[in-house]
Design a protein around this motif. Structure first.
Motif, PDB file in Angstrom:
ATOM      1  N   ARG A 251       0.857  -1.178   0.000  1.00  0.00           N
ATOM      2  CA  ARG A 251       0.000   0.000   0.000  1.00  0.00           C
ATOM      3  C   ARG A 251       0.891   1.225   0.000  1.00  0.00           C
ATOM      4  NH1 ARG A 251      -3.839  -0.695   4.990  1.00  0.00           N
ATOM      5  NH2 ARG A 251      -3.540  -2.897   5.131  1.00  0.00           N
ATOM      6  N   ASP A 252       0.407   2.286  -0.652  1.00  0.00           N
ATOM      7  CA  ASP A 252       1.154   3.539  -0.622  1.00  0.00           C
ATOM      8  C   ASP A 252       1.140   4.077   0.800  1.00  0.00           C
ATOM      9  OD1 ASP A 252       1.757   3.512  -3.291  1.00  0.00           O
ATOM     10  OD2 ASP A 252      -0.044   4.619  -3.869  1.00  0.00           O
ATOM     11  N   PHE A 253       2.274   4.585   1.230  1.00  0.00           N
ATOM     12  CA  PHE A 253       2.384   5.147   2.573  1.00  0.00           C
ATOM     13  C   PHE A 253       2.728   6.618   2.460  1.00  0.00           C
ATOM     14  CE2 PHE A 253       5.093   6.411   6.165  1.00  0.00           C
ATOM     15  CZ  PHE A 253       4.179   6.253   7.197  1.00  0.00           C
ATOM     16  N   THR A 254       1.863   7.439   3.005  1.00  0.00           N
ATOM     17  CA  THR A 254       2.110   8.870   3.052  1.00  0.00           C
ATOM     18  C   THR A 254       2.168   9.262   4.515  1.00  0.00           C
ATOM     19  OG1 THR A 254       0.836   9.143   1.029  1.00  0.00           O
ATOM     20  CG2 THR A 254       1.288  11.133   2.310  1.00  0.00           C
ATOM     21  N   PRO A 255       3.337   9.667   5.013  1.00  0.00           N
ATOM     22  CA  PRO A 255       3.420  10.019   6.431  1.00  0.00           C
ATOM     23  C   PRO A 255       2.561  11.237   6.738  1.00  0.00           C
ATOM     24  CG  PRO A 255       5.509  10.447   5.308  1.00  0.00           C
ATOM     25  CD  PRO A 255       4.602   9.800   4.319  1.00  0.00           C
ATOM     26  N   ALA A 256       1.908  11.190   7.891  1.00  0.00           N
ATOM     27  CA  ALA A 256       1.063  12.310   8.311  1.00  0.00           C
ATOM     28  C   ALA A 256       1.944  13.433   8.842  1.00  0.00           C
ATOM     29  CB  ALA A 256       0.093  11.847   9.382  1.00  0.00           C
ATOM     30  N   ASN A 257       1.574  14.654   8.534  1.00  0.00           N
ATOM     31  CA  ASN A 257       2.305  15.814   9.011  1.00  0.00           C
ATOM     32  C   ASN A 257       1.573  16.331  10.254  1.00  0.00           C
ATOM     33  OD1 ASN A 257       4.010  17.941   9.310  1.00  0.00           O
ATOM     34  ND2 ASN A 257       3.217  19.108   7.580  1.00  0.00           N
ATOM     35  N   ILE A 258       2.011  15.908  11.424  1.00  0.00           N
ATOM     36  CA  ILE A 258       1.361  16.267  12.680  1.00  0.00           C
ATOM     37  C   ILE A 258       2.253  17.234  13.442  1.00  0.00           C
ATOM     38  CG2 ILE A 258       0.471  15.378  14.862  1.00  0.00           C
ATOM     39  CD1 ILE A 258       0.012  12.707  13.395  1.00  0.00           C
ATOM     40  N   ASP A 259       1.670  18.361  13.839  1.00  0.00           N
ATOM     41  CA  ASP A 259       2.410  19.378  14.580  1.00  0.00           C
ATOM     42  C   ASP A 259       2.566  18.932  16.034  1.00  0.00           C
ATOM     43  OD1 ASP A 259       3.637  21.659  15.486  1.00  0.00           O
ATOM     44  OD2 ASP A 259       1.775  22.816  15.632  1.00  0.00           O
ATOM     45  N   THR A 260       3.790  18.694  16.451  1.00  0.00           N
ATOM     46  CA  THR A 260       4.070  18.306  17.838  1.00  0.00           C
ATOM     47  C   THR A 260       4.915  19.353  18.548  1.00  0.00           C
ATOM     48  OG1 THR A 260       6.009  17.053  17.105  1.00  0.00           O
ATOM     49  CG2 THR A 260       3.939  15.829  17.322  1.00  0.00           C
ATOM     50  N   SER A 261       4.976  20.550  17.980  1.00  0.00           N
ATOM     51  CA  SER A 261       5.840  21.581  18.547  1.00  0.00           C
ATOM     52  C   SER A 261       5.371  22.034  19.938  1.00  0.00           C
ATOM     53  CB  SER A 261       5.922  22.784  17.607  1.00  0.00           C
ATOM     54  OG  SER A 261       4.645  23.365  17.445  1.00  0.00           O
ATOM     55  N   TYR A 262       4.105  21.845  20.239  1.00  0.00           N
ATOM     56  CA  TYR A 262       3.586  22.251  21.545  1.00  0.00           C
ATOM     57  C   TYR A 262       3.869  21.222  22.634  1.00  0.00           C
ATOM     58  CZ  TYR A 262      -0.128  18.943  20.542  1.00  0.00           C
ATOM     59  OH  TYR A 262      -0.826  17.800  20.247  1.00  0.00           O
ATOM     60  N   MET A 263       4.391  20.075  22.286  1.00  0.00           N
ATOM     61  CA  MET A 263       4.647  19.004  23.253  1.00  0.00           C
ATOM     62  C   MET A 263       6.052  19.134  23.832  1.00  0.00           C
ATOM     63  SD  MET A 263       3.145  15.775  21.211  1.00  0.00           S
ATOM     64  CE  MET A 263       1.805  14.993  22.010  1.00  0.00           C
ATOM     65  N   SER A 264       6.171  18.660  25.058  1.00  0.00           N
ATOM     66  CA  SER A 264       7.488  18.629  25.691  1.00  0.00           C
ATOM     67  C   SER A 264       7.607  17.338  26.488  1.00  0.00           C
ATOM     68  CB  SER A 264       7.669  19.838  26.608  1.00  0.00           C
ATOM     69  OG  SER A 264       6.725  19.799  27.655  1.00  0.00           O
ATOM     70  N   ILE A 265       8.817  17.021  26.850  1.00  0.00           N
ATOM     71  CA  ILE A 265       9.082  15.803  27.611  1.00  0.00           C
ATOM     72  C   ILE A 265       9.687  16.206  28.950  1.00  0.00           C
ATOM     73  CG2 ILE A 265      10.379  13.643  27.680  1.00  0.00           C
ATOM     74  CD1 ILE A 265      10.311  13.622  24.646  1.00  0.00           C
ATOM     75  N   ALA A 266       9.062  15.725  30.014  1.00  0.00           N
ATOM     76  CA  ALA A 266       9.558  16.036  31.356  1.00  0.00           C
ATOM     77  C   ALA A 266      10.688  15.083  31.712  1.00  0.00           C
ATOM     78  CB  ALA A 266       8.433  15.913  32.375  1.00  0.00           C
ATOM     79  N   GLU A 267      11.528  15.499  32.624  1.00  0.00           N
ATOM     80  CA  GLU A 267      12.618  14.648  33.084  1.00  0.00           C
ATOM     81  C   GLU A 267      12.048  13.481  33.877  1.00  0.00           C
ATOM     82  OE1 GLU A 267      15.626  16.782  35.213  1.00  0.00           O
ATOM     83  OE2 GLU A 267      15.541  18.475  33.837  1.00  0.00           O
ATOM     84  N   THR A 268      12.825  12.422  33.958  1.00  0.00           N
ATOM     85  CA  THR A 268      12.401  11.252  34.715  1.00  0.00           C
ATOM     86  C   THR A 268      12.147  11.642  36.165  1.00  0.00           C
ATOM     87  OG1 THR A 268      13.748   9.853  33.292  1.00  0.00           O
ATOM     88  CG2 THR A 268      13.033   8.904  35.375  1.00  0.00           C
ATOM     89  N   GLY A 269      10.990  11.225  36.671  1.00  0.00           N
ATOM     90  CA  GLY A 269      10.638  11.489  38.067  1.00  0.00           C
ATOM     91  C   GLY A 269      10.012  12.856  38.292  1.00  0.00           C
ATOM     92  N   ALA A 270       9.887  13.665  37.267  1.00  0.00           N
ATOM     93  CA  ALA A 270       9.321  15.003  37.424  1.00  0.00           C
ATOM     94  C   ALA A 270       7.817  14.919  37.637  1.00  0.00           C
ATOM     95  CB  ALA A 270       9.625  15.850  36.196  1.00  0.00           C
ATOM     96  N   ASP A 271       7.272  15.910  38.350  1.00  0.00           N
ATOM     97  CA  ASP A 271       5.842  16.008  38.566  1.00  0.00           C
ATOM     98  C   ASP A 271       5.241  16.641  37.308  1.00  0.00           C
ATOM     99  OD1 ASP A 271       3.320  16.136  39.537  1.00  0.00           O
ATOM    100  OD2 ASP A 271       3.798  17.322  41.326  1.00  0.00           O
ATOM    101  N   ILE A 272       4.381  15.920  36.615  1.00  0.00           N
ATOM    102  CA  ILE A 272       3.890  16.413  35.330  1.00  0.00           C
ATOM    103  C   ILE A 272       2.673  17.327  35.457  1.00  0.00           C
ATOM    104  CG2 ILE A 272       4.845  14.488  34.047  1.00  0.00           C
ATOM    105  CD1 ILE A 272       2.029  13.277  33.971  1.00  0.00           C
TER     106      ILE A 272
END
Length: 164
Positions: free
Chosen positions: A118-139
């Motif tokens: 099947r043809d695969f077209t990757p989705a263009n999803i904006d993830t610029s608003y996401m961040s990753i907290a450090e391990t053990g951080a209070d989210i």
């Protein structure tokens, strides 16, 4: 010399894009079989669906099962099986493996034939608003936290019995 006989073998593969639940339902209707029996066909082991068929009838079985969403193989029947009558029941015995050497495709090789790709077209999803907290951080932010009330739970009436 007698005519070559064939068997129809199912390994649990479904046609790409088909839901396995729907394929199982259609196979149960096709074979007029209980759903539990059809579930057994999806064990991952090869299942001989029908034995002792001529090529034309084996191909009709293959087409009917493909229409139901199942992918089956047609294989020449062994000499001992060619002399036995075909059965309407699904046989749970796996077929004998051929004496040929099985090979593995090299890394990165296309293993699907063009009809299954099947043809695969990757989705263009904006993830610029996401961040990753450090391990053990209070989210949770301070304004998102709800206080947990202290509770006094009386467990004095509970006891443990000796297991012996």
């Amino acid at each position: 010399m007698s005519e070559q006989r064939y068997e129809v073998v199912f390994r649990g593969d479904v046609v790409p894009g088909q839901a396995i639940v729907e394929v199982k339902q259609r196979l149960a209707e096709l074979f007029a079989a209980e759903p539990a029996r059809i579930d057994g066909m999806f064990s991952g082991r090869p299942v001989v669906v029908k034995r002792n068929l001529d090529r034309e009838l084996a191909q009709r079985y293959q087409a009917s099962m493909r229409k139901a969403g199942a992918v089956v193989d047609i294989r020449p029947a062994a000499e001992t099986e060619a002399t036995t009558a075909g059965s309407n029941e699904v046989n749970q015995e796996p077929p004998q493996l051929p004496d040929e050497q099985v090979d593995v495709a090299p890394v990165g090789a296309d293993v699907l034939t063009p009809e299954y790709r099947r043809d695969f077209t990757p989705a263009n999803i904006d993830t610029s608003y996401m961040s990753i907290a450090e391990t053990g951080a209070d989210i949770l932010q301070d304004n998102e936290k709800q206080p947990v009330p202290d509770r006094q739970v009386d467990t004095s009436h509970l006891s443990l019995d000796d297991p012996e």
